[in-house]
Design a protein around this motif. Sequence first.
Motif, mmCIF file in Angstrom:
data_model
loop_
_atom_site.group_PDB
_atom_site.id
_atom_site.type_symbol
_atom_site.label_atom_id
_atom_site.label_comp_id
_atom_site.label_asym_id
_atom_site.label_seq_id
_atom_site.Cartn_x
_atom_site.Cartn_y
_atom_site.Cartn_z
ATOM 1 N N THR A 25 0.845 -1.186 0.000
ATOM 2 C CA THR A 25 0.000 0.000 0.000
ATOM 3 C C THR A 25 0.884 1.241 0.000
ATOM 4 O OG1 THR A 25 -1.855 1.105 1.108
ATOM 5 C CG2 THR A 25 -0.150 0.155 2.520
ATOM 6 N N SER A 26 0.328 2.367 -0.389
ATOM 7 C CA SER A 26 1.073 3.626 -0.378
ATOM 8 C C SER A 26 0.930 4.278 0.991
ATOM 9 C CB SER A 26 0.551 4.572 -1.469
ATOM 10 O OG SER A 26 0.789 4.020 -2.750
ATOM 11 N N CYS A 27 2.042 4.505 1.657
ATOM 12 C CA CYS A 27 2.044 5.077 2.999
ATOM 13 C C CYS A 27 2.533 6.519 2.954
ATOM 14 C CB CYS A 27 2.934 4.245 3.922
ATOM 15 S SG CYS A 27 3.064 4.900 5.596
ATOM 16 N N ARG A 28 1.704 7.416 3.485
ATOM 17 C CA ARG A 28 2.078 8.838 3.553
ATOM 18 C C ARG A 28 1.971 9.369 4.980
ATOM 19 N NH1 ARG A 28 -0.761 8.089 -1.160
ATOM 20 N NH2 ARG A 28 0.269 8.789 -3.085
ATOM 21 N N ASN A 29 2.011 8.471 5.934
ATOM 22 C CA ASN A 29 1.845 8.875 7.334
ATOM 23 C C ASN A 29 2.856 8.108 8.185
ATOM 24 O OD1 ASN A 29 0.793 10.210 9.497
ATOM 25 N ND2 ASN A 29 -1.163 9.140 9.528
ATOM 26 N N TYR A 30 3.954 8.784 8.544
ATOM 27 C CA TYR A 30 5.050 8.123 9.240
ATOM 28 C C TYR A 30 5.215 8.662 10.657
ATOM 29 C CZ TYR A 30 6.274 7.166 4.364
ATOM 30 O OH TYR A 30 6.233 6.790 3.048
ATOM 31 N N GLU A 31 5.612 7.775 11.555
ATOM 32 C CA GLU A 31 6.038 8.211 12.869
ATOM 33 C C GLU A 31 7.418 8.846 12.749
ATOM 34 O OE1 GLU A 31 5.918 5.077 15.694
ATOM 35 O OE2 GLU A 31 3.791 4.650 15.391
ATOM 36 N N ASN A 32 7.690 9.791 13.630
ATOM 37 C CA ASN A 32 9.003 10.449 13.605
ATOM 38 C C ASN A 32 10.017 9.574 14.329
ATOM 39 O OD1 ASN A 32 11.026 12.313 13.248
ATOM 40 N ND2 ASN A 32 10.340 13.659 14.889
ATOM 41 N N LYS A 33 10.289 8.413 13.729
ATOM 42 C CA LYS A 33 11.201 7.435 14.306
ATOM 43 C C LYS A 33 12.213 6.998 13.251
ATOM 44 C CE LYS A 33 7.944 5.488 17.680
ATOM 45 N NZ LYS A 33 7.264 4.237 18.131
ATOM 46 N N SER A 34 13.283 6.404 13.710
ATOM 47 C CA SER A 34 14.327 5.942 12.791
ATOM 48 C C SER A 34 14.008 4.560 12.255
ATOM 49 C CB SER A 34 15.679 5.907 13.516
ATOM 50 O OG SER A 34 15.639 4.959 14.574
ATOM 51 N N ALA A 163 9.447 -3.503 1.743
ATOM 52 C CA ALA A 163 8.967 -2.677 2.854
ATOM 53 C C ALA A 163 7.868 -3.399 3.633
ATOM 54 C CB ALA A 163 8.465 -1.334 2.335
ATOM 55 N N VAL A 164 6.992 -4.119 2.913
ATOM 56 C CA VAL A 164 5.954 -4.897 3.592
ATOM 57 C C VAL A 164 6.582 -5.928 4.514
ATOM 58 C CG1 VAL A 164 4.052 -6.526 3.276
ATOM 59 C CG2 VAL A 164 4.257 -4.566 1.744
ATOM 60 N N GLU A 165 7.569 -6.664 4.004
ATOM 61 C CA GLU A 165 8.230 -7.684 4.814
ATOM 62 C C GLU A 165 8.842 -7.088 6.070
ATOM 63 O OE1 GLU A 165 11.937 -10.867 4.606
ATOM 64 O OE2 GLU A 165 10.926 -10.299 2.759
ATOM 65 N N LEU A 166 9.354 -5.856 5.954
ATOM 66 C CA LEU A 166 10.041 -5.213 7.070
ATOM 67 C C LEU A 166 9.095 -4.467 7.999
ATOM 68 C CD1 LEU A 166 13.020 -3.742 5.011
ATOM 69 C CD2 LEU A 166 13.104 -5.732 6.533
ATOM 70 N N GLY A 167 7.814 -4.395 7.644
ATOM 71 C CA GLY A 167 6.863 -3.641 8.445
ATOM 72 C C GLY A 167 7.021 -2.143 8.318
ATOM 73 N N LEU A 168 7.628 -1.704 7.216
ATOM 74 C CA LEU A 168 7.839 -0.289 6.955
ATOM 75 C C LEU A 168 6.828 0.237 5.954
ATOM 76 C CD1 LEU A 168 11.743 -0.176 6.638
ATOM 77 C CD2 LEU A 168 10.351 0.397 8.639
ATOM 78 N N GLY A 169 6.697 1.554 5.915
ATOM 79 C CA GLY A 169 5.842 2.188 4.924
ATOM 80 C C GLY A 169 6.665 2.895 3.872
ATOM 81 N N THR A 170 6.141 2.931 2.654
ATOM 82 C CA THR A 170 6.778 3.694 1.584
ATOM 83 C C THR A 170 5.730 4.075 0.558
ATOM 84 O OG1 THR A 170 8.656 3.776 0.038
ATOM 85 C CG2 THR A 170 7.400 1.722 0.113
ATOM 86 N N VAL A 171 6.107 4.968 -0.335
ATOM 87 C CA VAL A 171 5.241 5.396 -1.421
ATOM 88 C C VAL A 171 6.142 5.882 -2.549
ATOM 89 C CG1 VAL A 171 5.042 7.773 -0.551
ATOM 90 C CG2 VAL A 171 3.242 6.853 -2.041
ATOM 91 N N ILE A 172 5.653 5.779 -3.773
ATOM 92 C CA ILE A 172 6.430 6.252 -4.925
ATOM 93 C C ILE A 172 5.995 7.675 -5.251
ATOM 94 C CG2 ILE A 172 7.033 5.824 -7.340
ATOM 95 C CD1 ILE A 172 6.136 2.884 -6.827
ATOM 96 N N VAL A 173 6.918 8.604 -5.124
ATOM 97 C CA VAL A 173 6.644 10.022 -5.385
ATOM 98 C C VAL A 173 7.222 10.390 -6.744
ATOM 99 C CG1 VAL A 173 7.066 12.391 -4.629
ATOM 100 C CG2 VAL A 173 6.632 10.600 -2.935
#
Length: 208
Positions: A25-34, A163-173
């Motif tokens: 999925t396209s993620c545009r909402n991130y926590e301010n974390k590393s 990113a899905v496997e890692l539990g991270l969010g991303t989106v193509i800009v």
Amino acid sequence: MDKIKLPARKTSDKVNVGYALQKRTSCRNYENKSISLQQLANLLWAGQGVISQSFNERRTAPSAGATFPLEIFVAVRKEGVDGVDQGIYQYSPQEHSLKQINEKDVTTKLVGACFGQDFIQNAGANLLISADFERTKERYASRGERYVYMEAGSVTQNISLEAVELGLGTVIVGAFDDDAVKKIFELEEWFPLAVMPVGQPKDKKLYA
């Protein structure tokens, strides 16, 4: 500038391709974390990692005539990647390493170059997929330009699924000022194709 040798990719037996496709999925909402260095290494390997030295070097994404026109750059914000200083880095697939280009946190400038898409600010890192079209056009003439875009699509999909496997969010800009992005990343022969923010998604249910 310094080089960072990246850790080898760690695989998971909990995620298969079908699951990753369903959860992409396209993620545009991130926590301010590393994010971790291991996570960044996995994402870069997914995009352009070398998986075999046979057949003129086989990578995770197909490349017309093994011309490999794409380069991945990484903009790391302050405290965006564990153990990695802020700055811009270039990924070397052959060495699976990062070469530092400069020591600047360019995240705010990148938000501006992307026409104020401020969700970029909280991403731990922003990957830039760029191309040297001539590498492929030397072999395939004008048709080579099409092949470069096809290859970039494979790379962005690979990164999205990893990113899905890692539990991270991303989106193509794709909405950005080309010249501004080139200046930020200090590009010379490369043309920017896509920016991919990667970070910790606020909505963890996306991958549940």
